[in-house]
Design an enzyme around this catalytic site. Structure first.
Site, short mmCIF file in Angstrom:
data_model
loop_
_atom_site.label_atom_id
_atom_site.label_comp_id
_atom_site.label_asym_id
_atom_site.label_seq_id
_atom_site.Cartn_x
_atom_site.Cartn_y
_atom_site.Cartn_z
N TYR A 191 31.74 71.54 81.28
CA TYR A 191 33.16 71.47 81.40
C TYR A 191 33.49 72.16 82.32
O TYR A 191 33.28 73.03 83.08
CB TYR A 191 33.81 72.57 80.38
N GLY A 221 35.86 73.37 86.20
CA GLY A 221 35.51 73.28 87.51
C GLY A 221 33.63 73.70 87.08
O GLY A 221 33.67 73.71 88.45
N ALA A 247 47.11 78.60 84.17
CA ALA A 247 47.46 78.80 82.91
C ALA A 247 48.70 79.66 82.90
O ALA A 247 49.77 79.81 82.15
CB ALA A 247 47.11 79.70 81.52
N SER A 248 49.52 79.40 84.26
CA SER A 248 50.77 80.17 84.39
C SER A 248 52.27 78.84 85.19
O SER A 248 53.00 79.30 85.65
CB SER A 248 51.05 81.60 85.52
N GLY A 249 51.94 78.16 84.95
CA GLY A 249 52.98 76.73 85.36
C GLY A 249 52.98 75.75 85.77
O GLY A 249 53.85 75.38 86.43
N LYS A 250 51.52 75.84 86.57
CA LYS A 250 51.69 74.45 88.63
C LYS A 250 52.13 73.17 87.92
O LYS A 250 52.71 72.28 88.22
CB LYS A 250 50.27 75.26 88.54
N ASN A 255 42.27 76.25 75.75
CA ASN A 255 42.02 75.47 77.18
C ASN A 255 41.88 74.21 76.90
O ASN A 255 41.36 73.56 77.69
CB ASN A 255 40.98 76.35 77.57
N SER A 256 42.45 73.37 76.00
CA SER A 256 42.15 71.84 75.93
C SER A 256 42.80 70.95 76.79
O SER A 256 43.55 71.30 77.31
CB SER A 256 42.38 71.43 74.45
N ARG A 266 61.97 71.65 82.47
CA ARG A 266 62.60 71.33 83.24
C ARG A 266 63.68 72.06 84.20
O ARG A 266 64.32 70.95 84.82
CB ARG A 266 62.98 70.01 82.33
P1 GTP Z 1 45.67 75.83 85.80
O1 GTP Z 1 45.85 74.18 85.34
O2 GTP Z 1 44.55 76.49 84.08
O3 GTP Z 1 46.00 76.09 87.04
O4 GTP Z 1 47.38 76.14 85.08
P2 GTP Z 1 48.80 75.63 85.29
O5 GTP Z 1 49.05 77.15 86.70
O6 GTP Z 1 49.11 74.77 85.79
O7 GTP Z 1 49.47 76.31 84.22
P3 GTP Z 1 50.05 74.92 83.17
O8 GTP Z 1 51.41 74.37 84.04
O9 GTP Z 1 49.83 74.03 81.96
O10 GTP Z 1 51.78 75.72 82.31
C1 GTP Z 1 50.45 77.44 81.35
C2 GTP Z 1 51.43 77.09 79.68
O11 GTP Z 1 52.58 78.19 80.77
C3 GTP Z 1 51.66 76.86 79.18
O12 GTP Z 1 51.43 76.97 77.73
C4 GTP Z 1 53.20 75.58 79.29
O13 GTP Z 1 53.57 75.75 78.22
C5 GTP Z 1 53.02 77.49 80.00
N1 GTP Z 1 54.91 76.88 80.72
C6 GTP Z 1 55.05 76.31 82.10
N2 GTP Z 1 56.18 76.71 82.35
C7 GTP Z 1 56.78 77.29 81.31
C8 GTP Z 1 58.43 77.06 81.98
O14 GTP Z 1 58.94 76.89 82.70
N3 GTP Z 1 58.26 78.54 80.54
C9 GTP Z 1 57.76 78.85 79.66
N4 GTP Z 1 58.04 80.14 79.01
N5 GTP Z 1 56.22 79.10 79.96
C10 GTP Z 1 56.05 77.78 80.79
MN MN Z 2 47.18 73.03 85.88
MN MN Z 3 43.99 75.34 88.05
#
Ligand code: GTP
Ligand code: MN
Ligand code: MN
Length: 607
Positions: free
Chosen positions: A209, A211, A262-265, A388-389, A515
């Site tokens: 799976y 990474g 999982a914090s929004g990148k 984490n799908s 957005r």
């Molecule tokens: P990895 O790919 O694991 O490194 O994570 P990532 O940082 O790319 O996270 P991703 O953009 O997939 O966001 C993860 C979660 O954060 C999702 O459940 C989103 O819905 C939530 N999320 C992202 N941007 C926002 C935002 O601006 N506000 C809120 N409330 N939630 C957000």
């Molecule tokens: Mn990501």
């Molecule tokens: Mn990542």
């Protein structure tokens, strides 16, 4: 065992170092045959995977796969950085001596691919011709066809990337192992994910799976890359990278930044809404998860996304939160969905936050392959998709991918932002001009501890620069390396800290996010450009309310705005105590970082 030499000849793999490496591991793993792959083999391999039932069709030109149910995420506790120098030991990198780990992995991998094909994946984690290309090439060996298909989407694959590089390639060996007998998560866990950083060798055993298995992405693109960057003067970070052009002034700003997993990148990089702000801005996507950053001959900071695709979290991705992501996974894109829900009749896919849950259960199976209609009542509320799908798609499928996303020279970096998940204290955005304070801010980045992760309320799980799971050397050296690289740039980037996750007393998010996050970023560019002055606080410069573009925001957001544009001094003072303990773990941390910490603490005391 087939004739490896003949197979490599037929594939045009001429690099003698690579040939020797392939033969060596074919011998250890006991694979029945060897196959060299390139991106051009995608259609054939997809067909083979469909025929073998490893993939299921998910509509025209899209595919569905499931991983073993105990193999759905990275396993940080089983992930190790090994070198021959104990000084590389850090707080987060799970350092072990290379001499201890290598024999363990050889033992686990011996004979573990008997009866299987060993695929040889020559790859490049960079556009061709980039100044860091020398560090970007690798050859992954894997006994898993789905890993090949994912790698073809996530990196540039073909013998042409490695034939001329001599010994400058990362040796990346992936052996799946018997997933049903590895004791995942038990005291008898047999998995090991090891990067032997000073030998540029990656040995991953016991997963198929993400990474754990696509070794170009995290193991090379982050861990090995960071180690190489440290030794060779560049930065390798878990950062997104985007470009914003102000059509009125013609100026373009490129911003990269780290948010913990999982914090929004992915959401931020893909989905800013230029049309929402009077069509003044044009937003381009470069990357959503990794950036390699260096100082150019002109003294400016440059960055590039080493990946060729997006491996995005599916949960909550929909037309409203991330329309760009939805457009990049439509039929015909070759996208692969992993561990979402699947309909065996209609070949549709679905995940939590995709939209209305289907009411007609006919054909629906959850991510484990269990029939939803047959669920026991006590399982009725279990998620259909694994949290984490993911979806996998290539950069070329992303509608707003930058025209120059493959430019070997990279793009100039104007801003570096950090963003965590913080329910209070951390304002919408604060700009930081001082380099040491910017680096200090990155080192004290964190996300809220979840209840499960032994978290105290209001205490962060610190995640320096969002690199905690990917650190390959000591944090003190890492901080010094940042100061050295940015110090060398004669045009300094601006730093900023953002937070989309502040909550009200009732638990609602105070900022609509997604957005709308373009608004604070626009303010940052205007600040960089001297168009707005903001308000100086102890922890950086915050926008004045009237400096932010507020057009079209709803009443509730406007009412909440003053809270997310202010500093809660007592909470910040409490945080400074936590930070002190956090930083004190890093023996030998540069004095400049401590000075930055003390400056901020003093400013708070005087606020
Ligand atoms: P990895 O790919 O694991 O490194 O994570 P990532 O940082 O790319 O996270 P991703 O953009 O997939 O966001 C993860 C979660 O954060 C999702 O459940 C989103 O819905 C939530 N999320 C992202 N941007 C926002 C935002 O601006 N506000 C809120 N409330 N939630 C957000
Ligand atoms: Mn990501
Ligand atoms: Mn990542």
């Amino acid at each position: 065992m087939v004739d490896v030499e003949r197979t490599l000849d037929e594939a045009g793999l001429t690099n003698p170092h690579v040939r020797e490496y392939v033969a060596h591991w074919a011998n250890i793993t006991g694979a029945e045959r060897v196959e060299v792959v390139s991106a051009a083999d995608d259609a054939r391999l997809i067909q083979e995977a469909l025929d073998a039932g490893e993939l299921l069709p998910a509509g025209e030109g899209r595919y569905y796969s499931r991983s073993y149910y105990k193999d759905t995420a990275r396993a940080e506790e089983r992930t190790i950085v090994a070198t021959s120098n104990e000084a590389d030991k850090g707080v987060y990198n799970n350092w072990k001596p290379a001499a201890e780990m290598k024999p363990k992995l050889v033992e686990l991998m011996t004979g573990a691919s008997v009866g299987k094909t060993m695929y040889v994946i020559p790859y490049l984690m960079s556009p061709k011709g980039s100044p860091v290309e020398k560090f970007a090439a690798g050859v992954e060996l894997t006994d898993n066809r789905n890993v090949v298909l994912q790698m073809i989407r996530m990196s540039r694959v073909g013998v042409e990337y490695i034939n001329d590089l001599g010994n400058d390639f990362v040796r990346a060996v992936h052996v799946t192992g018997d997933l049903e007998n590895l004791g995942q998560g038990t005291p008898d866990d047999k998995r090991y994910f090891v990067t032997v950083a000073d030998e540029r060798t990656i040995l991953h055993f016991g997963s198929s799976y993400g990474g754990n298995a696509l070794l170009g992405k995290i193991a090379h693109g982050l861990r090995q890359g960071a180690y190489d960057g440290w030794k060779n003067g560049f930065l390798v970070e878990q950062f997104m990278l985007l470009g914003i052009t102000d059509k009125q002034t013609g100026k373009k700003y490129n911003i990269c930044g780290g948010f913990p997993s999982a914090s929004g990148k992915t959401n931020l990089a893909m989905t800013l809404a230029p049309d929402a702000l009077g069509d003044r801005y044009y937003v381009e996507f470069y990357g959503d998860d990794i950036a390699w950053i260096w100082v150019g001959d002109d003294g400016k900071l440059y960055g590039m996304n080493p990946e060729n695709g997006v491996f995005g979290v599916a949960k909550d991705t929909n037309e409203k939160t991330n329309p760009t992501a939805i457009d990049s996974i439509v039929p015909g894109t070759g996208a692969i969905f992993t561990n979402v829900a699947y309909n065996t009749v209609t070949q549709e896919v679905w995940w939590e936050g995709r939209g209305e849950k289907p009411t007609d259960l006919n054909g629906w199976e959850d991510w484990k392959g269990e029939v939803i209609a047959d669920r026991a009542p006590e399982n009725a509320d279990d998620p259909w998709a694994h949290p984490n799908s993911r979806f996998t798609t290539t950069l070329a499928n992303v509608p707003n991918v930058a025209k120059d996303f493959e430019a070997p020279e990279g793009v100039e970096i104007h801003g570096i932002i950090f963003g965590g998940r913080t329910r209070d204290r951390e304002p919408l955005i604060r700009a930081i001009k001082d380099v040491a304070e910017g680096v200090y801010d990155g080192l004290t980045l964190g996300a809220e501890a979840t209840a499960a992760a032994d978290g105290l309320e209001g205490v962060l799980r610190y995640d320096p620069m969002s690199m905690r799971p990917f650190m390959s050397y000591s944090e003190a050296d890492y901080a010094a390396h940042w100061l050295e690289v940015i110090g060398r740039a004669t045009t300094k980037p601006i730093f900023a800290h953002v937070n989309w996750f502040q909550r009200g007393e009732d638990g609602r998010f105070l900022w609509p996010g997604y957005r709308e996050n373009l608004r604070p970023l626009n303010w940052l560019m205007q600040f960089l450009n001297g168009e707005v002055e903001g308000v100086q606080t102890a922890v950086g410069v915050l926008p004045k309310r009237e400096e932010l573009n507020l057009e079209g925001l709803d009443e509730q957001t406007l009412a909440d705005l003053d809270t997310i544009l202010s500093i809660d001094v007592p909470r910040w003072q409490q945080e400074m105590g936590f930070r002190e303990k956090h930083l004190a773990q890093f023996e030998g941390l540069p004095e400049e970082i401590w000075e930055a910490h003390r400056r901020v603490a003093k400013a708070l005391d005087e606020a």
